[in-house]
Write a protein that holds these residues in place. Sequence first.
Motif, PDB file in Angstrom:
ATOM      1  N   VAL A 216       4.249  13.621   2.516  1.00 21.32           N
ATOM      2  CA  VAL A 216       5.291  12.615   2.333  1.00 21.32           C
ATOM      3  C   VAL A 216       4.584  11.293   2.072  1.00 21.32           C
ATOM      4  N   TYR A 217       4.914  10.680   0.960  1.00 21.23           N
ATOM      5  CA  TYR A 217       4.288   9.421   0.554  1.00 21.23           C
ATOM      6  C   TYR A 217       5.233   8.260   0.864  1.00 21.23           C
ATOM      7  N   SER A 218       4.678   7.238   1.498  1.00 18.30           N
ATOM      8  CA  SER A 218       5.460   6.056   1.860  1.00 18.30           C
ATOM      9  C   SER A 218       4.777   4.801   1.345  1.00 18.30           C
ATOM     10  N   CYS A 219       5.598   3.797   1.067  1.00 23.28           N
ATOM     11  CA  CYS A 219       5.042   2.509   0.676  1.00 23.28           C
ATOM     12  C   CYS A 219       5.288   1.500   1.793  1.00 23.28           C
ATOM     13  N   ALA A 220       4.432   0.511   1.845  1.00 19.92           N
ATOM     14  CA  ALA A 220       4.533  -0.510   2.883  1.00 19.92           C
ATOM     15  C   ALA A 220       4.036  -1.837   2.335  1.00 19.92           C
ATOM     16  N   VAL A 221       4.507  -2.899   2.952  1.00 18.22           N
ATOM     17  CA  VAL A 221       4.215  -4.244   2.469  1.00 18.22           C
ATOM     18  C   VAL A 221       3.679  -5.112   3.601  1.00 18.22           C
ATOM     19  N   ASP A 222       2.725  -5.966   3.259  1.00 16.44           N
ATOM     20  CA  ASP A 222       2.210  -6.967   4.183  1.00 16.44           C
ATOM     21  C   ASP A 222       2.458  -8.346   3.598  1.00 16.44           C
ATOM     22  N   ILE A 223       3.124  -9.209   4.317  1.00 20.60           N
ATOM     23  CA  ILE A 223       3.467 -10.529   3.798  1.00 20.60           C
ATOM     24  C   ILE A 223       2.388 -11.568   4.052  1.00 20.60           C
ATOM     25  N   HIS A 224       1.362 -11.192   4.802  1.00 19.93           N
ATOM     26  CA  HIS A 224       0.295 -12.137   5.125  1.00 19.93           C
ATOM     27  C   HIS A 224      -0.899 -12.011   4.191  1.00 19.93           C
ATOM     28  N   LYS A 225      -0.703 -11.238   3.141  1.00 23.28           N
ATOM     29  CA  LYS A 225      -1.673 -11.182   2.054  1.00 23.28           C
ATOM     30  C   LYS A 225      -3.048 -10.699   2.501  1.00 23.28           C
ATOM     31  N   VAL A 226      -3.074  -9.721   3.357  1.00 20.68           N
ATOM     32  CA  VAL A 226      -4.363  -9.154   3.739  1.00 20.68           C
ATOM     33  C   VAL A 226      -4.946  -8.411   2.533  1.00 20.68           C
ATOM     34  N   THR A 227      -6.228  -8.225   2.554  1.00 20.33           N
ATOM     35  CA  THR A 227      -6.875  -7.578   1.416  1.00 20.33           C
ATOM     36  C   THR A 227      -6.607  -6.075   1.412  1.00 20.33           C
TER      37      THR A 227
ATOM     38  N   GLY B  97       0.814  -1.207   0.000  1.00 15.78           N
ATOM     39  CA  GLY B  97       0.000   0.000   0.000  1.00 15.78           C
ATOM     40  C   GLY B  97       0.848   1.258   0.000  1.00 15.78           C
ATOM     41  N   TRP B  98       0.190   2.324  -0.384  1.00 19.54           N
ATOM     42  CA  TRP B  98       0.781   3.657  -0.315  1.00 19.54           C
ATOM     43  C   TRP B  98       0.037   4.461   0.748  1.00 19.54           C
ATOM     44  N   PHE B  99       0.785   5.244   1.480  1.00 14.72           N
ATOM     45  CA  PHE B  99       0.232   6.067   2.543  1.00 14.72           C
ATOM     46  C   PHE B  99       0.857   7.457   2.435  1.00 14.72           C
ATOM     47  N   ARG B 100       0.224   8.426   3.028  1.00 14.75           N
ATOM     48  CA  ARG B 100       0.789   9.763   3.013  1.00 14.75           C
ATOM     49  C   ARG B 100       0.582  10.448   4.348  1.00 14.75           C
ATOM     50  N   GLN B 101       1.484  11.352   4.626  1.00 13.45           N
ATOM     51  CA  GLN B 101       1.395  12.117   5.860  1.00 13.45           C
ATOM     52  C   GLN B 101       1.707  13.571   5.545  1.00 13.45           C
ATOM     53  N   ALA B 102       0.706  14.398   5.707  1.00 15.22           N
ATOM     54  CA  ALA B 102       0.880  15.822   5.491  1.00 15.22           C
ATOM     55  C   ALA B 102       1.439  16.466   6.760  1.00 15.22           C
ATOM     56  N   PRO B 103       2.059  17.615   6.638  1.00 15.32           N
ATOM     57  CA  PRO B 103       2.627  18.280   7.820  1.00 15.32           C
ATOM     58  C   PRO B 103       1.578  18.500   8.904  1.00 15.32           C
ATOM     59  N   GLY B 104       1.905  18.070  10.106  1.00 13.41           N
ATOM     60  CA  GLY B 104       0.999  18.257  11.222  1.00 13.41           C
ATOM     61  C   GLY B 104      -0.174  17.308  11.271  1.00 13.41           C
ATOM     62  N   GLU B 105      -0.197  16.362  10.369  1.00 14.91           N
ATOM     63  CA  GLU B 105      -1.311  15.420  10.337  1.00 14.91           C
ATOM     64  C   GLU B 105      -0.821  13.999  10.544  1.00 14.91           C
TER      65      GLU B 105
ATOM     66  N   LYS C  49      11.085   4.478   3.598  1.00 18.01           N
ATOM     67  CA  LYS C  49      11.145   5.916   3.841  1.00 18.01           C
ATOM     68  C   LYS C  49      10.344   6.619   2.751  1.00 18.01           C
ATOM     69  N   GLY C  50       9.792   7.745   3.096  1.00 22.41           N
ATOM     70  CA  GLY C  50       8.892   8.415   2.184  1.00 22.41           C
ATOM     71  C   GLY C  50       9.578   9.311   1.174  1.00 22.41           C
ATOM     72  N   THR C  51       8.782   9.766   0.235  1.00 22.07           N
ATOM     73  CA  THR C  51       9.212  10.732  -0.758  1.00 22.07           C
ATOM     74  C   THR C  51       8.226  11.899  -0.726  1.00 22.07           C
ATOM     75  N   LEU C  52       8.758  13.108  -0.758  1.00 18.58           N
ATOM     76  CA  LEU C  52       7.928  14.287  -0.584  1.00 18.58           C
ATOM     77  C   LEU C  52       7.305  14.730  -1.898  1.00 18.58           C
ATOM     78  N   VAL C  53       6.001  14.950  -1.859  1.00 15.54           N
ATOM     79  CA  VAL C  53       5.257  15.503  -2.988  1.00 15.54           C
ATOM     80  C   VAL C  53       4.693  16.848  -2.545  1.00 15.54           C
ATOM     81  N   THR C  54       5.025  17.873  -3.294  1.00 18.16           N
ATOM     82  CA  THR C  54       4.530  19.216  -2.997  1.00 18.16           C
ATOM     83  C   THR C  54       3.773  19.734  -4.207  1.00 18.16           C
ATOM     84  N   VAL C  55       2.520  20.084  -4.001  1.00 16.02           N
ATOM     85  CA  VAL C  55       1.678  20.574  -5.084  1.00 16.02           C
ATOM     86  C   VAL C  55       1.291  22.013  -4.777  1.00 16.02           C
ATOM     87  N   SER C  56       1.676  22.895  -5.651  1.00 17.18           N
ATOM     88  CA  SER C  56       1.367  24.305  -5.446  1.00 17.18           C
ATOM     89  C   SER C  56       0.209  24.724  -6.345  1.00 17.18           C
ATOM     90  N   SER C  57      -0.529  25.708  -5.874  1.00 14.82           N
ATOM     91  CA  SER C  57      -1.716  26.145  -6.616  1.00 14.82           C
ATOM     92  C   SER C  57      -1.374  27.181  -7.676  1.00 14.82           C
TER      93      SER C  57
END
Length: 128
Positions: free
Chosen positions: A92-103, A34-42, A120-128
């Motif tokens: 910041v976007y991070s990837c993660a793996v589960d070896i037990h094959k959960v859905t 899966g992919w996950f993200r964490q915004a500043p302060g969140e 470790k994550g990679t930073l994505v910054t989108v400006s308006s």
Amino acid sequence: VQLQASGGGQVQAGDSLRLSCAASGITLSSSSMGWFRQAPGEERRFVAAISWTGGTTYYADSVKGRFTISRDSAKNTAYLQMNSLKPEDTAVYSCAVDIHKVTPMSIARTNGNVMEYWGKGTLVTVSS
């Protein structure tokens, strides 16, 4: 096990980016991821997940229709194609793996708490 996320950067609203998650020490075709993200302060939030077969995907409502998760078994790499980016996608976007094959749905519902390995994550910054 190592997961290396890359592909982040600074873009304008409406642009696209493709994130990559290269895996070593683990076979992505035998794992859910899966992919996950964490915004500043969140807190960390689920973005997308793909089953170990590659046949099932699941997305957060906020990215559905704009993001696509995929996997290249030959390269042992997963991807997150992000289109029509919005400033609220900045995180910041991070990837993660589960070896037990959960859905993918379980990955979403637990917000990734079932995942065994994280990169470790990679930073994505989108400006308006």
